[in-house]
Design a protein around this motif. Structure first.
Motif, PDB file in Angstrom:
ATOM      1  N   HIS A  22      17.023  53.728-126.508  1.00 31.00           N
ATOM      2  CA  HIS A  22      16.326  53.473-127.775  1.00 31.00           C
ATOM      3  C   HIS A  22      16.915  52.240-128.466  1.00 31.00           C
ATOM      4  O   HIS A  22      16.182  51.366-128.942  1.00 31.00           O
ATOM      5  N   GLU A  23      18.238  52.151-128.522  1.00 31.66           N
ATOM      6  CA  GLU A  23      18.905  51.006-129.149  1.00 31.66           C
ATOM      7  C   GLU A  23      18.621  49.713-128.386  1.00 31.66           C
ATOM      8  O   GLU A  23      18.376  48.673-128.981  1.00 31.66           O
ATOM      9  N   ARG A  75      15.998  48.975-126.494  1.00 28.13           N
ATOM     10  CA  ARG A  75      14.602  48.571-126.730  1.00 28.13           C
ATOM     11  C   ARG A  75      14.409  48.011-128.139  1.00 28.13           C
ATOM     12  O   ARG A  75      13.661  47.054-128.343  1.00 28.13           O
ATOM     13  N   LYS A  76      15.093  48.605-129.113  1.00 30.01           N
ATOM     14  CA  LYS A  76      15.015  48.116-130.493  1.00 30.01           C
ATOM     15  C   LYS A  76      15.544  46.685-130.577  1.00 30.01           C
ATOM     16  O   LYS A  76      14.911  45.807-131.168  1.00 30.01           O
ATOM     17  N   LYS A  77      16.695  46.441-129.956  1.00 28.86           N
ATOM     18  CA  LYS A  77      17.280  45.102-129.965  1.00 28.86           C
ATOM     19  C   LYS A  77      16.397  44.117-129.204  1.00 28.86           C
ATOM     20  O   LYS A  77      16.251  42.961-129.599  1.00 28.86           O
ATOM     21  N   GLN A  78      15.791  44.582-128.116  1.00 24.98           N
ATOM     22  CA  GLN A  78      14.896  43.733-127.336  1.00 24.98           C
ATOM     23  C   GLN A  78      13.704  43.304-128.188  1.00 24.98           C
ATOM     24  O   GLN A  78      13.322  42.132-128.192  1.00 24.98           O
ATOM     25  N   ARG A  79      13.126  44.235-128.914  1.00 21.13           N
ATOM     26  CA  ARG A  79      11.994  43.909-129.792  1.00 21.13           C
ATOM     27  C   ARG A  79      12.393  42.896-130.862  1.00 21.13           C
ATOM     28  O   ARG A  79      11.629  41.982-131.177  1.00 21.13           O
ATOM     29  N   GLU A  80      13.597  43.065-131.424  1.00 16.80           N
ATOM     30  CA  GLU A  80      14.073  42.134-132.447  1.00 16.80           C
ATOM     31  C   GLU A  80      14.210  40.716-131.889  1.00 16.80           C
ATOM     32  O   GLU A  80      13.832  39.745-132.541  1.00 16.80           O
ATOM     33  N   LYS A 127      10.746  39.254-131.278  1.00 14.60           N
ATOM     34  CA  LYS A 127      10.125  38.903-132.564  1.00 14.60           C
ATOM     35  C   LYS A 127      10.712  37.599-133.101  1.00 14.60           C
ATOM     36  O   LYS A 127       9.986  36.749-133.611  1.00 14.60           O
ATOM     37  N   ASP A 178      20.991  55.260-126.101  1.00 19.63           N
ATOM     38  CA  ASP A 178      21.279  53.893-125.671  1.00 19.63           C
ATOM     39  C   ASP A 178      19.993  53.141-125.337  1.00 19.63           C
ATOM     40  O   ASP A 178      19.830  51.983-125.707  1.00 19.63           O
TER      41      ASP A 178
END
Length: 62
Positions: free
Chosen positions: A9-10, A12-17, A20, A7
C-alpha cells in the motif's frame, strides 16, 4: 492487513505521488528522470519488487 500488504500500500501510494509530480510538468512515462526515481523507489522495497517480478513471469522458467 499483513506487513506485506501495508508495504505494498505504501509503495503504491509513493508511486502515485511520483507519477503525479512528473505528470504535472508535462513529462511522459518514459522520462529518464521519472524512471530513475521509480527504480529507486522499487529498490527500497526489494521483497515486494521481487514478488512482483516473479508474478509477472520475469524470472524465466521459475
Amino acid at each position: 492487513m499483513s506487513a506485506n500488504n501495508i508495504d505494498l500500500h505504501e509503495l503504491r501510494k509513493k508511486q502515485r505521488e511520483i507519477m503525479k509530480k512528473y505528470r504535472g510538468h508535462g513529462r511522459k512515462r518514459n522520462d529518464p528522470e521519472l524512471q530513475a526515481e521509480l527504480r529507486k523507489l522499487f529498490q527500497s522495497y526489494p521483497d515486494l519488487a521481487k514478488r512482483n517480478r516473479h508474478q509477472r513471469g520475469q524470472y524465466g522458467n521459475n
